[in-house]
Design a protein around this motif. Structure first.
Motif, short mmCIF file in Angstrom:
data_model
loop_
_atom_site.label_atom_id
_atom_site.label_comp_id
_atom_site.label_asym_id
_atom_site.label_seq_id
_atom_site.Cartn_x
_atom_site.Cartn_y
_atom_site.Cartn_z
N UNK A 145 2.02 -6.29 -13.37
CA UNK A 145 1.68 -8.07 -13.51
C UNK A 145 0.37 -8.06 -12.83
N UNK A 146 -0.63 -8.52 -13.55
CA UNK A 146 -2.10 -8.89 -13.06
C UNK A 146 -2.38 -10.06 -12.98
N UNK A 147 -3.04 -10.77 -11.93
CA UNK A 147 -3.44 -12.08 -11.88
C UNK A 147 -4.86 -12.26 -12.55
N UNK A 148 -5.58 -10.99 -12.99
CA UNK A 148 -6.95 -11.18 -13.56
C UNK A 148 -6.89 -9.92 -14.38
N UNK A 194 1.17 -7.52 -18.25
CA UNK A 194 1.28 -9.18 -18.22
C UNK A 194 0.32 -9.78 -17.28
N UNK A 195 -0.46 -10.63 -17.83
CA UNK A 195 -1.31 -11.47 -16.81
C UNK A 195 -0.47 -12.51 -16.48
N UNK A 199 -1.76 -7.63 -7.89
CA UNK A 199 -0.81 -6.65 -8.75
C UNK A 199 0.37 -6.85 -7.99
N UNK A 200 1.45 -6.62 -9.17
CA UNK A 200 2.90 -6.24 -8.75
C UNK A 200 3.32 -5.34 -9.88
#
Length: 127
Positions: free
Chosen positions: A78-81, A106-107, A117-118
């Motif tokens: 999981x990415x915020x950007x 996944x964004x 990131x997770x």
């Protein structure tokens, strides 16, 4: 059904969940953000540093379940950007050998504690 849970020293839970839960041959690892267990805070640095810390935390959970990265069959990122995809991917590639685990990236709008990131994993015992 009872759950067999694993708790890893050096991995932090920021909510009411287990680090990992076993079901049959599969071990489901909860998502790990880049928290440094020694400080309880997010690691300083860019997406590469944060991704490395996520893997460090997850590999400690794998070890608590008596597993290694070779047992990992699926990873969710999981990415915020999404502009950080390439840098994250370089760190990711160094964590596994071919054939690589299946993966989804996944964004997302945001992650706990402001992480960039997770990562979460599924591992399989045996073979």
């Amino acid at each position: 059904m009872s759950r067999k849970a694993f708790t890893a020293e050096g991995a932090v839970a920021v909510g009411p969940y287990s680090h990992a839960v076993e079901s049959g041959d599969l071990v489901y690892l909860s998502g790990q953000t880049p928290i440094d267990a020694a400080t309880g805070r997010l690691v300083e640095g860019d997406i590469s540093a944060q991704t490395e810390q996520c893997f460090k935390n997850l590999f400690q959970v794998l070890a608590a379940a008596v597993l290694t990265p070779e047992h990992v069959v699926k990873v969710n990122v999981f990415l915020t950007d999404m502009a950080n995809f390439s840098a994250m991917n370089e760190v990711y590639k160094a964590q596994f050998s071919e054939p690589y685990p299946a993966r989804t990236t996944i964004g997302v709008a945001s992650l706990p504690l402001g992480a960039q990131v997770e990562l979460e994993m599924i591992a399989r015992r045996g073979r």
